[in-house]
Design a protein around this motif. Structure first.
Motif, PDB file in Angstrom:
ATOM      1  N   GLU A   7       0.847  -1.205  -0.065  1.00 25.26           N
ATOM      2  CA  GLU A   7       0.033   0.022  -0.066  1.00 25.26           C
ATOM      3  C   GLU A   7       0.907   1.210   0.043  1.00 25.26           C
ATOM      4  O   GLU A   7       0.540   2.177  -0.797  1.00 25.26           O
ATOM      5  CB  GLU A   7      -0.897  -0.058   1.070  1.00 25.26           C
ATOM      6  N   LYS A   8       2.280   1.163   0.637  1.00 19.26           N
ATOM      7  CA  LYS A   8       2.745   2.299   0.731  1.00 19.26           C
ATOM      8  C   LYS A   8       4.334   1.553   0.699  1.00 19.26           C
ATOM      9  O   LYS A   8       4.799   0.970   1.755  1.00 19.26           O
ATOM     10  CB  LYS A   8       2.749   3.186   2.006  1.00 19.26           C
ATOM     11  N   SER A  51       3.116   3.890  -4.128  1.00 19.19           N
ATOM     12  CA  SER A  51       2.252   3.124  -3.589  1.00 19.19           C
ATOM     13  C   SER A  51       1.503   2.244  -4.380  1.00 19.19           C
ATOM     14  O   SER A  51       1.790   2.309  -5.720  1.00 19.19           O
ATOM     15  CB  SER A  51       1.144   4.086  -3.033  1.00 19.19           C
ATOM     16  N   ARG A  52       0.511   1.073  -3.860  1.00 19.01           N
ATOM     17  CA  ARG A  52      -0.123   0.305  -4.554  1.00 19.01           C
ATOM     18  C   ARG A  52      -1.215   1.227  -5.634  1.00 19.01           C
ATOM     19  O   ARG A  52      -0.967   0.677  -6.915  1.00 19.01           O
ATOM     20  CB  ARG A  52      -1.129  -0.812  -3.671  1.00 19.01           C
ATOM     21  N   GLU A  53      -1.636   1.920  -5.115  1.00 18.94           N
ATOM     22  CA  GLU A  53      -2.465   2.713  -5.904  1.00 18.94           C
ATOM     23  C   GLU A  53      -1.855   3.242  -7.362  1.00 18.94           C
ATOM     24  O   GLU A  53      -2.224   3.410  -8.252  1.00 18.94           O
ATOM     25  CB  GLU A  53      -3.304   3.739  -5.378  1.00 18.94           C
ATOM     26  N   GLU A  81      -7.998  -1.872  -9.667  1.00 19.65           N
ATOM     27  CA  GLU A  81      -7.963  -2.850  -8.378  1.00 19.65           C
ATOM     28  C   GLU A  81      -9.127  -3.913  -8.332  1.00 19.65           C
ATOM     29  O   GLU A  81      -9.057  -5.106  -8.156  1.00 19.65           O
ATOM     30  CB  GLU A  81      -8.026  -1.916  -7.080  1.00 19.65           C
TER      31      GLU A  81
END
Length: 94
Positions: A7-8, A51-53, A81
Motif C-alpha cells: 500500500e505504501k 504506493s499500490r494505487e 484494483e
C-alpha cells in the motif's frame, strides 16, 4: 504485480520496482514490444511506484497504451484494483 504491491512502498521497494520495470523493458522477449515499452517510459511515463494505487494506475496506463496500438478498447483505470486485485463487486469473473 500491482495487486500485491505494498500500500505504501519503502524507498528500497520503490528503487527495486523501478529497476525491475526498466529491466523488463530491456528483456521482454518481443524486441519490438520491449523497444516500444522503453520509449513509452522515456516519454514522460516513468514508473510511479510510491504506493499500490500509484503503481496500479501506472500499470493500467501501460496496458492501455498497448490496447490503443492494437486497436482495442481502453480499460477504465479507476477500476484496476477491482479487475486485478479484489474482484468485481457484482461477483462476476470477467
Amino acid at each position: 504485480m500491482a495487486a500485491s504491491y505494498p500500500e505504501k512502498a519503502s524507498p528500497e521497494q520503490q528503487r527495486e520496482t523501478t529497476t525491475f520495470m526498466q529491466l523488463f523493458g530491456k528483456m521482454y522477449p518481443c524486441w519490438v514490444c520491449a523497444d516500444d515499452f522503453r520509449a513509452w517510459m522515456k516519454d514522460g511515463n516513468e514508473p510511479r511506484v510510491s504506493s499500490r494505487e500509484d503503481f496500479g494506475q501506472w500499470m493500467c496506463e501501460a496496458h492501455n497504451a498497448v490496447n490503443v496500438k492494437l486497436g482495442k478498447n481502453s480499460f477504465d483505470c479507476k477500476k484496476w484494483e477491482e479487475r486485478w486485485r479484489t474482484g468485481w463487486k457484482d461477483g462476476r469473473c470477467g
